[in-house]
Design a protein around this motif. Structure first.
Motif, PDB file in Angstrom:
ATOM      1  N   VAL A  34       0.914  -1.180   0.080  1.00 10.53           N
ATOM      2  CA  VAL A  34      -0.007  -0.059   0.072  1.00 10.53           C
ATOM      3  C   VAL A  34       0.589   1.280   0.007  1.00 10.53           C
ATOM      4  O   VAL A  34       0.753   1.942  -0.788  1.00 10.53           O
ATOM      5  CB  VAL A  34      -0.948   0.069   1.086  1.00 10.53           C
ATOM      6  N   ASP A  35       1.931   1.371   0.769  1.00 14.66           N
ATOM      7  CA  ASP A  35       2.769   2.644   0.805  1.00 14.66           C
ATOM      8  C   ASP A  35       3.409   2.630  -0.491  1.00 14.66           C
ATOM      9  O   ASP A  35       3.734   3.586  -0.990  1.00 14.66           O
ATOM     10  CB  ASP A  35       3.930   2.196   2.051  1.00 14.66           C
ATOM     11  N   PHE A  36       3.812   1.560  -1.162  1.00 16.22           N
ATOM     12  CA  PHE A  36       4.493   1.546  -2.381  1.00 16.22           C
ATOM     13  C   PHE A  36       3.516   2.109  -3.345  1.00 16.22           C
ATOM     14  O   PHE A  36       3.901   3.352  -4.213  1.00 16.22           O
ATOM     15  CB  PHE A  36       4.958   0.270  -3.026  1.00 16.22           C
ATOM     16  N   TYR A  37       2.428   1.619  -3.586  1.00 14.92           N
ATOM     17  CA  TYR A  37       1.455   2.435  -4.381  1.00 14.92           C
ATOM     18  C   TYR A  37       1.199   3.902  -4.382  1.00 14.92           C
ATOM     19  O   TYR A  37       1.141   4.585  -5.227  1.00 14.92           O
ATOM     20  CB  TYR A  37       0.214   1.450  -4.406  1.00 14.92           C
ATOM     21  N   LEU A  38       1.083   4.103  -3.100  1.00 18.27           N
ATOM     22  CA  LEU A  38       0.781   5.526  -2.672  1.00 18.27           C
ATOM     23  C   LEU A  38       2.048   6.458  -3.146  1.00 18.27           C
ATOM     24  O   LEU A  38       1.803   7.430  -3.629  1.00 18.27           O
ATOM     25  CB  LEU A  38       0.090   5.628  -1.241  1.00 18.27           C
ATOM     26  N   GLU A  39       3.185   6.031  -2.685  1.00 17.16           N
ATOM     27  CA  GLU A  39       4.403   6.591  -2.910  1.00 17.16           C
ATOM     28  C   GLU A  39       4.610   6.982  -4.539  1.00 17.16           C
ATOM     29  O   GLU A  39       5.082   8.212  -4.913  1.00 17.16           O
ATOM     30  CB  GLU A  39       5.534   5.966  -2.441  1.00 17.16           C
ATOM     31  N   LYS A  40       3.976   5.918  -5.316  1.00 14.97           N
ATOM     32  CA  LYS A  40       4.134   5.960  -6.644  1.00 14.97           C
ATOM     33  C   LYS A  40       3.079   6.921  -7.496  1.00 14.97           C
ATOM     34  O   LYS A  40       3.002   7.171  -8.597  1.00 14.97           O
ATOM     35  CB  LYS A  40       4.017   4.721  -7.361  1.00 14.97           C
ATOM     36  N   GLY A  41       2.062   7.123  -6.510  1.00 17.82           N
ATOM     37  CA  GLY A  41       1.153   8.482  -6.883  1.00 17.82           C
ATOM     38  C   GLY A  41      -0.110   7.719  -7.366  1.00 17.82           C
ATOM     39  O   GLY A  41      -0.934   8.513  -7.993  1.00 17.82           O
ATOM     40  N   ALA A  42      -0.488   6.569  -6.863  1.00 14.88           N
ATOM     41  CA  ALA A  42      -1.939   6.004  -7.109  1.00 14.88           C
ATOM     42  C   ALA A  42      -2.965   7.169  -6.485  1.00 14.88           C
ATOM     43  O   ALA A  42      -3.007   7.614  -5.635  1.00 14.88           O
ATOM     44  CB  ALA A  42      -1.973   4.812  -6.380  1.00 14.88           C
ATOM     45  N   THR A  43      -3.978   7.244  -7.566  1.00 14.46           N
ATOM     46  CA  THR A  43      -5.122   7.927  -7.335  1.00 14.46           C
ATOM     47  C   THR A  43      -6.114   7.312  -6.616  1.00 14.46           C
ATOM     48  O   THR A  43      -6.869   7.722  -5.584  1.00 14.46           O
ATOM     49  CB  THR A  43      -5.638   8.566  -8.689  1.00 14.46           C
ATOM     50  N   GLY A  44      -6.043   6.137  -6.648  1.00 13.67           N
ATOM     51  CA  GLY A  44      -6.994   5.012  -6.028  1.00 13.67           C
ATOM     52  C   GLY A  44      -6.406   3.678  -5.997  1.00 13.67           C
ATOM     53  O   GLY A  44      -5.620   3.210  -6.683  1.00 13.67           O
ATOM     54  N   LEU A  45      -6.874   2.631  -5.406  1.00 16.69           N
ATOM     55  CA  LEU A  45      -6.931   1.225  -5.428  1.00 16.69           C
ATOM     56  C   LEU A  45      -7.759   0.556  -5.682  1.00 16.69           C
ATOM     57  O   LEU A  45      -8.891   0.716  -5.507  1.00 16.69           O
ATOM     58  CB  LEU A  45      -5.884   0.949  -4.116  1.00 16.69           C
ATOM     59  N   THR A  46      -7.374  -0.839  -6.309  1.00 14.75           N
ATOM     60  CA  THR A  46      -8.597  -1.754  -6.493  1.00 14.75           C
ATOM     61  C   THR A  46      -7.944  -2.866  -5.833  1.00 14.75           C
ATOM     62  O   THR A  46      -7.103  -3.469  -6.206  1.00 14.75           O
ATOM     63  CB  THR A  46      -9.007  -1.990  -7.923  1.00 14.75           C
ATOM     64  N   ILE A  47      -8.710  -3.656  -5.027  1.00 15.17           N
ATOM     65  CA  ILE A  47      -8.308  -4.863  -4.401  1.00 15.17           C
ATOM     66  C   ILE A  47      -9.461  -6.064  -4.662  1.00 15.17           C
ATOM     67  O   ILE A  47     -10.511  -5.892  -5.008  1.00 15.17           O
ATOM     68  CB  ILE A  47      -7.919  -4.674  -3.079  1.00 15.17           C
ATOM     69  N   LEU A  48      -9.016  -7.344  -4.545  1.00 12.94           N
ATOM     70  CA  LEU A  48      -9.558  -8.546  -4.856  1.00 12.94           C
ATOM     71  C   LEU A  48     -10.410  -8.464  -6.122  1.00 12.94           C
ATOM     72  O   LEU A  48     -11.240  -8.999  -6.524  1.00 12.94           O
ATOM     73  CB  LEU A  48     -10.933  -8.506  -3.726  1.00 12.94           C
ATOM     74  N   GLY A  49      -9.339  -8.068  -7.254  1.00  5.23           N
ATOM     75  CA  GLY A  49      -9.548  -8.215  -8.616  1.00  5.23           C
ATOM     76  C   GLY A  49      -9.120  -9.688  -9.009  1.00  5.23           C
ATOM     77  O   GLY A  49      -8.779 -10.275  -8.336  1.00  5.23           O
ATOM     78  N   ILE A  50      -9.235  -9.696 -10.456  1.00  5.14           N
ATOM     79  CA  ILE A  50      -8.975 -11.022 -10.812  1.00  5.14           C
ATOM     80  C   ILE A  50      -7.357 -11.484 -10.932  1.00  5.14           C
ATOM     81  O   ILE A  50      -7.025 -12.349 -10.406  1.00  5.14           O
ATOM     82  CB  ILE A  50      -9.032 -11.239 -12.315  1.00  5.14           C
ATOM     83  N   MET A  51      -6.428 -10.412 -10.908  1.00  6.66           N
ATOM     84  CA  MET A  51      -5.102 -10.558 -10.469  1.00  6.66           C
ATOM     85  C   MET A  51      -4.841 -10.379  -9.048  1.00  6.66           C
ATOM     86  O   MET A  51      -3.577 -10.586  -8.657  1.00  6.66           O
ATOM     87  CB  MET A  51      -4.128  -9.547 -11.060  1.00  6.66           C
ATOM     88  N   GLY A  52      -5.733 -10.247  -8.350  1.00  6.54           N
ATOM     89  CA  GLY A  52      -5.538 -10.212  -6.581  1.00  6.54           C
ATOM     90  C   GLY A  52      -6.000 -11.555  -6.082  1.00  6.54           C
ATOM     91  O   GLY A  52      -5.915 -11.683  -5.048  1.00  6.54           O
ATOM     92  N   GLU A  53      -6.020 -12.606  -7.188  1.00  8.10           N
ATOM     93  CA  GLU A  53      -6.268 -13.973  -6.537  1.00  8.10           C
ATOM     94  C   GLU A  53      -7.630 -13.981  -5.750  1.00  8.10           C
ATOM     95  O   GLU A  53      -7.662 -15.195  -4.870  1.00  8.10           O
ATOM     96  CB  GLU A  53      -5.066 -14.579  -6.106  1.00  8.10           C
ATOM     97  N   ALA A  54      -8.711 -13.276  -5.986  1.00  6.90           N
ATOM     98  CA  ALA A  54      -9.700 -13.312  -5.045  1.00  6.90           C
ATOM     99  C   ALA A  54     -10.385 -14.747  -4.778  1.00  6.90           C
ATOM    100  O   ALA A  54     -10.895 -15.105  -3.831  1.00  6.90           O
ATOM    101  CB  ALA A  54     -10.799 -12.440  -5.361  1.00  6.90           C
ATOM    102  N   PRO A  55     -10.710 -15.571  -5.932  1.00  7.88           N
ATOM    103  CA  PRO A  55     -11.266 -16.723  -6.070  1.00  7.88           C
ATOM    104  C   PRO A  55     -10.598 -17.796  -4.997  1.00  7.88           C
ATOM    105  O   PRO A  55     -11.348 -18.670  -4.505  1.00  7.88           O
ATOM    106  CB  PRO A  55     -11.363 -17.287  -7.261  1.00  7.88           C
ATOM    107  N   LYS A  56      -9.235 -17.346  -4.709  1.00  8.27           N
ATOM    108  CA  LYS A  56      -8.441 -18.288  -3.982  1.00  8.27           C
ATOM    109  C   LYS A  56      -8.467 -18.160  -2.365  1.00  8.27           C
ATOM    110  O   LYS A  56      -7.910 -18.674  -1.586  1.00  8.27           O
ATOM    111  CB  LYS A  56      -6.884 -18.196  -4.191  1.00  8.27           C
ATOM    112  N   LEU A  57      -9.049 -16.845  -2.424  1.00 11.30           N
ATOM    113  CA  LEU A  57      -9.261 -16.607  -0.538  1.00 11.30           C
ATOM    114  C   LEU A  57     -10.502 -16.971   0.032  1.00 11.30           C
ATOM    115  O   LEU A  57     -11.649 -17.031  -0.791  1.00 11.30           O
ATOM    116  CB  LEU A  57      -9.226 -15.025  -0.430  1.00 11.30           C
TER     117      LEU A  57
END
Length: 316
Positions: A34-57
């Protein structure tokens, strides 16, 4: 936490889900990520998407991860949570849980079982009923992952029926004409004007999509500063600079988008950048070969040189 609305723009970065080597959730790496994304200038975050391996949780793991991300973000940027589910009961349960925790909205994709235009529209009518009038949501159009083809006209029908759908995640490929049609309809008043953020495999068409009217990016890449800087340059009117930045990252972004192995590439690079402690992809998932790693090292070295040539640091 700011509630999601149709004015959203910029770079909403899709987060991976960090695991330890044994496959358990790695919450310390989650905080660093989270710190990394914000330091790089993220306007927002999206979590539990397809690349977030949500079906495996598990459902509980999903809540733990969302809680950890939201606590670390601490209201600094909006956070969207993927809520697609096989049935409406788990969709409602997850949505209620994450909104109570402080999420800004949820993202929903159509299931593979809907095929006709009328079935798609009817499905999202039921999504509206399930989420209720208070939850803003993002419509995810990702035919490669879902197998569902939604034409521009169908998406416009969904938007007209969905007052709380404030964002479209556009990931059709080829999809530039489709994006243009949806944006033009919104500008004419033929449909609600929603925020359009683009994915398309690490943003492989991001400069062109911005020119066609996209408000920004919603995708992932081990170098998220690419999306941030391309969107910023384009918004400032320096379209050629946006293309130059994009071109420097394109070979590695393309490599990361290989079907099957792409997430392993992204996690390997994020490990090398010191963001996460393990490159583990939860089973079933791929592992990189020595040849894969050699490819990646070559591409990173070339990327670093090219960034330096165009006046950017190229540092990890």
């Amino acid at each position: 936490m700011k509630t999601l609305d149709s004015s959203a723009k910029g770079a909403y970065l899709i987060a991976v889900t960090p695991f330890a080597d044994d496959g358990s959730l790695d919450l310390a790496s989650t905080d660093r990520m989270v710190d990394f994304y914000l330091e790089k200038g993220a306007t927002g975050l999206t979590i539990l998407g397809i690349m977030g391996e949500a079906p495996k949780l598990t459902a509980e793991e999903s809540r733990i991860f969302v809680r950890q991300v939201l606590a670390r973000v601490n209201g600094r940027v909006p956070v969207i949570v993927g809520a697609s589910a096989p049935g409406f009961a788990p969709m409602r349960e997850l949505t209620e849980s994450v909104m109570e925790l402080g999420a800004s909205g949820v993202m929903v994709a159509p299931p593979s079982t809907v095929r006709t235009d009328d079935q798609i529209v009817a499905y999202f009518d039921m999504v509206n009923e399930t989420l209720g009038p208070e939850v803003p949501w993002c419509l995810q159009d990702h035919p490669v992952a879902t197998g569902v083809q939604m034409s521009a006209s169908v998406i416009l029908r969904v938007l007209k029926n969905s007052p709380t759908c404030v964002m479209l995640k556009h990931e059709d490929n080829p999809g530039l004409a489709k994006l243009s049609a949806i944006r033009a309809a919104g500008e004419r008043g033929d449909a609600p004007r929603v925020s359009i953020l683009t994915g398309n495999g690490g943003g492989l068409f991001l400069p062109e999509e911005l020119t066609r009217g996209a408000d920004g990016a919603m995708t992932g890449f081990a170098y998220p500063e690419m999306m941030v800087d391309v969107v910023k340059a384009h918004a400032a009117g320096d379209v050629e600079r946006a293309h130059d930045i994009f071109d420097a990252y394109l070979p590695l972004a393309r490599y990361e988008q290989q079907p099957g192995v792409g997430l392993a590439v992204r996690k390997h690079l994020m490990l090398k950048r010191g963001v996460i402690a393990s490159e583990a992809v939860r089973k079933p998932g791929p592992k990189l070969s020595a040849a894969d790693v050699a490819d990646i090292e070559r591409l990173v070295a070339r990327q670093t040189r090219r960034l330096q040539e165009i006046g950017r640091s190229g540092k990890a």
